[in-house]
Design a protein around this motif. Sequence first.
Motif, PDB file in Angstrom:
ATOM      1  N   HIS A 160     -20.356 -16.778  -1.526  1.00  0.00           N
ATOM      2  CA  HIS A 160     -19.677 -16.910  -0.173  1.00  0.00           C
ATOM      3  C   HIS A 160     -19.076 -15.529  -0.142  1.00  0.00           C
ATOM      4  CE1 HIS A 160     -20.370 -21.473  -0.147  1.00  0.00           C
ATOM      5  NE2 HIS A 160     -20.759 -21.287   1.414  1.00  0.00           N
ATOM      6  N   ARG A 161     -18.586 -15.329  -1.028  1.00  0.00           N
ATOM      7  CA  ARG A 161     -17.894 -13.309  -0.973  1.00  0.00           C
ATOM      8  C   ARG A 161     -18.706 -12.767  -1.107  1.00  0.00           C
ATOM      9  NH1 ARG A 161     -15.191 -15.259  -6.322  1.00  0.00           N
ATOM     10  NH2 ARG A 161     -15.771 -17.177  -6.708  1.00  0.00           N
ATOM     11  N   VAL A 215     -16.714 -12.995  -9.406  1.00  0.00           N
ATOM     12  CA  VAL A 215     -17.982 -13.756  -9.406  1.00  0.00           C
ATOM     13  C   VAL A 215     -18.474 -13.537  -9.932  1.00  0.00           C
ATOM     14  CG1 VAL A 215     -19.784 -12.812  -8.091  1.00  0.00           C
ATOM     15  CG2 VAL A 215     -18.067 -12.311  -6.292  1.00  0.00           C
ATOM     16  N   ASP A 223     -10.843 -18.318  -0.801  1.00  0.00           N
ATOM     17  CA  ASP A 223     -11.315 -17.846  -1.250  1.00  0.00           C
ATOM     18  C   ASP A 223     -11.103 -16.566  -1.623  1.00  0.00           C
ATOM     19  OD1 ASP A 223     -13.633 -17.190  -2.954  1.00  0.00           O
ATOM     20  OD2 ASP A 223     -15.030 -16.512  -1.826  1.00  0.00           O
ATOM     21  N   GLY A 249     -20.311 -17.788  -5.988  1.00  0.00           N
ATOM     22  CA  GLY A 249     -19.452 -16.160  -5.567  1.00  0.00           C
ATOM     23  C   GLY A 249     -20.158 -16.475  -3.999  1.00  0.00           C
ATOM     24  N   MET A 273     -10.599 -12.567  -4.629  1.00  0.00           N
ATOM     25  CA  MET A 273     -11.591 -12.143  -5.012  1.00  0.00           C
ATOM     26  C   MET A 273     -11.237 -10.536  -5.148  1.00  0.00           C
ATOM     27  SD  MET A 273     -12.467 -14.945  -6.041  1.00  0.00           S
ATOM     28  CE  MET A 273     -12.097 -16.786  -5.648  1.00  0.00           C
ATOM     29  N   ALA A 291      -8.387 -13.170   0.652  1.00  0.00           N
ATOM     30  CA  ALA A 291      -9.531 -13.340   1.810  1.00  0.00           C
ATOM     31  C   ALA A 291      -8.946 -15.449   2.270  1.00  0.00           C
ATOM     32  CB  ALA A 291     -11.159 -14.026   1.295  1.00  0.00           C
ATOM     33  N   ARG A 319     -13.001 -17.338   7.567  1.00  0.00           N
ATOM     34  CA  ARG A 319     -12.954 -16.488   6.196  1.00  0.00           C
ATOM     35  C   ARG A 319     -13.239 -14.729   6.858  1.00  0.00           C
ATOM     36  NH1 ARG A 319     -14.903 -19.093   1.781  1.00  0.00           N
ATOM     37  NH2 ARG A 319     -14.928 -17.566   0.504  1.00  0.00           N
ATOM     38  N   VAL A 356     -11.419  -8.922   2.679  1.00  0.00           N
ATOM     39  CA  VAL A 356     -11.788  -9.308   1.869  1.00  0.00           C
ATOM     40  C   VAL A 356     -12.072  -8.291   0.261  1.00  0.00           C
ATOM     41  CG1 VAL A 356     -14.352 -10.166   0.687  1.00  0.00           C
ATOM     42  CG2 VAL A 356     -14.066  -9.929   2.976  1.00  0.00           C
TER      43      VAL A 356
END
Length: 985
Positions: A728-729, A710, A676, A726, A679, A673, A655, A660
């Motif tokens: 990872h984002r 998130v 995910d 959230g 986001m 993304a 990702r 993003v």
Amino acid sequence: MSTAAPIQRLARNGTLNLAGTLVGGAAGIALVVVVTNGVPQDVAGILFAATSFFLIVTAISGLGTDVGLAHTIQRQLTAGNPAGALATVRIALRPVIALSVVAAVAVWVTAPWLAGLLGSDPANGGPATMAQMLRVLAVAFPVATAYDTILAATRAHETMRPNVLVEKLGRLPGQILCVLVAVWLDAGPVWLAVAWAAPYAVGLVGIVWWYRTITTSLRGRPDGSEAEAPATLAHDFWGFTTPRAFGRICQVALQRADIVLVAALLSPRHAAVYTAATRFLVLGQLGIQAIQQVLQPQLSALFARGDVNGVRDVFSASTAWLMAMAWPIYLTSAVAAPVLLSIFGGGYEAGRATVVILALTMLATTATGSVDIVLLMAGRSRQSLVNNALALVVDLLLVVLLVPTLGITGAAIAWAAALAVRNSLPMLQVRRAYGVISFGPGVGWVAAAATLCFGLIPMLISLVAPMTVPVVVAWLVPMCALYALLLWKGRRHLYLGAFRSVLPVARVVSQVRRVAARARRILAPVLGGALALARALPLPRRARVALSTLALRKPGLTQVRLDHLLLGVQDGVPASAYAERFDDLLWASTPVTQGPHAELLRLAARCEGARPTDEAILASPYAEHARRCLRLSGRYFWATDEAGIVEVARSFLARADRPVAASTGSRPVAVHASGDPAMTAAGTLAPTAVSPPRPAPVARAGQSSTADPVLVAPIRDSDCYQVLDGHHRLALLAHQGVPAAQVKVKRLPVTTPLQDLLTQMSWIGGKKELYQPVDAPELRQGWTTVRRCHDRLALMDGQLAALGTGPGHSYLDVASCYGWFVQQMAERGYAAQGVERDPLAPRLGAGVYGLDPDRVSVGDAVEFLRAAREDGRRFDVVSCFSLLHHFVLGRGGGTSAEELAQLLDSVTGRVMFLDTGQEHEAWFARTLRGWDASHIARFLTTYTTFDEVIDLGPDQDAVPPYADNYGRHLFACVRRQPSATGPTG
């Protein structure tokens, strides 16, 4: 010594005394209102004349001991002689009580003659009534005189609480209540006098009890100098006080004689009108009196230390504050005199000219400041006597000359001339002797602001609207607001910052937080059960999410900097459970930009285009974090073993190559993304080509849905947030250089494990304070680092280098708190250890400093030192910070300060570093009287066997919110030849 602490102490004690004095002043006005509206004018005039005579006699009987006590007690305490301070009160009381008894007998015997002299009207039975009142009041002379003297003794110790609680909030309102009852019962004139005098007896009981509490604490303090012989102390006391006694007589006569002379030269009716006309001016004088009572002992202490600059600063600040309080009252009294006099009933309008003359006079008088107090506290009581005597002569001569022709207006002119003499002479004297002047930026600012708001503008209004109660209220309220705004604008000139120490905000907030924490502990299980029941309801997922969003989440999205977003809930595991299970105290104190997710992205970036190997992934912090989640919940997203962990990690890394969701300025652009979906976040993407959007993949187990933002929760007492969903984002955004993100914020705040542990420490008591440095994002805004420690460590390093003591030596920190000094000395190569009573300290030290918990012994410091002494253990270097004063104050559980010093001495091989509370600190100003740097050095020299005691200077912790505390001197107690007795620690 900085004058900030004296000015802050003046602000704190002056505000307390002013609050009580305003209540007392209101009580005085209320008393006059009750009397003037409840009894005929003749009776009111007789009562006012008799009570004025009573106050004159008690002032004479007091022999000026109020000022003498403030002057002498402070000088005895400054010299380190508490026994002399106690003896001074006994020296003052004996002749005062004896003289008051003589005065009582004399007034009782001569009451009929005095009644005729004071101007009672024979036609209405006035002389008989006056004689009876005088005899009632004569009985109270010894009680009132003893009460006033002991009350003055409590003020001399720089405490205003008894003066406020017993005098202002007790005796004065008690007078109103008793007189009101007498008027309501129509008990007659004599019972009015009984009601007026009775509260003195009750007040005497209260003030004696309070003074005994002060003497108890004084008897436990050491004498820092050789005590003076009683005869010498008495000679010095009365040498200063005797001129003041006569000066006090002149001063009280100047304040009260005009009422008596008006009654004698005109009639009691005129005396009643004159008394009513001066009541509002007395209200302004109450503020002056409140500050002067606090000013006396402070100026005496500053003169005793030779701190003339401190005298100038304190005097300048006090003058500006006096004017700020008094000028609005005097100007309003002059402009609205008819309206104010009308509250006393009919027949009192004739006092208008008197009010205007005296109000304008008091403006000038207040602007000169408390110059007579400066003169007295400098020890020049004879000059003060001459000044007051000349003022009294001027007043009496002009009253006799002017009252028969001008009436009460003549009395006002006479008093104005006397006040001009009384203030101009000492003003010139203190300026010539000490360079003390009242005029300055603060005085000028107050004069201009008050004149504009309460003089010029109201006078212009009076030209178009007659002064009535509605008109006065209509301009007084906005003018007060404007005046407050102008004072705030000039706050630097007025030293208004000193009043921050007055407001008990910190204490109130601390109590509220304790109650809130207790409520949370009680309600948490209830709320948890309610939420569990709500989750168990058979609702569709969308409905459940909608209800949760409506009830628990704030509307819209909030932009938050990424470095303010901290690690939190992991795959459904709360941050507190995660931190406790793996003993990772700082997990929830770590920004997402420094967390394992961001670290995995940095690992991939270091591979320069190549994919990280499985072995590298499994050796990363990300994989270790995933293993922890496996142990907690049995899974990490869809992973249940190490192969699954690698798959999750590679899915995440894939990702990183996709755009993003980000914001390019003010317009958010949602970009999917992979892995995910959907986001959105805020920030500014680094310049890069944007790939064509790819289809959003289906969310796998544990991943957020395409509609979920998130999710974060605010961290209590902080500007940081804990990530709930959230991580990872947010790590992807940080990797791409985006500084902030748009997040969904929950309504209910959370705490981090570090915050929870800190608030449980035994000595903190729920306050948001750090007593050693702790670097954590959530502590930087709402928490105060009280002791910075680096300054003392630098002084220690310098002294140890001079002694040639370094790595390889042993070190012990007594009362080691979090263990900061232990860790710092261990890093320098010392065999460092500490002893701390709080069982939570080792865990905190290990979590925030990486300190080995075995280096800190949990237990009582005294017991540890005794055991070390018995075992013959010594430590080359010992430190003991902010502990000794607890033993001085009797908090050592039966161990004296002297014994603690000897125990520390017995376990020290080469050098001991020590600091302790001192008398210059606001919270120890009374309880550690005499404990300054020189006394501490003498104490350590007397009760230890060190060869040298070196004062290394004060710490740098005397900054807001504790600017009037700390600044404690660090002492190095050195053995020039290291002791070889017993093994080292």
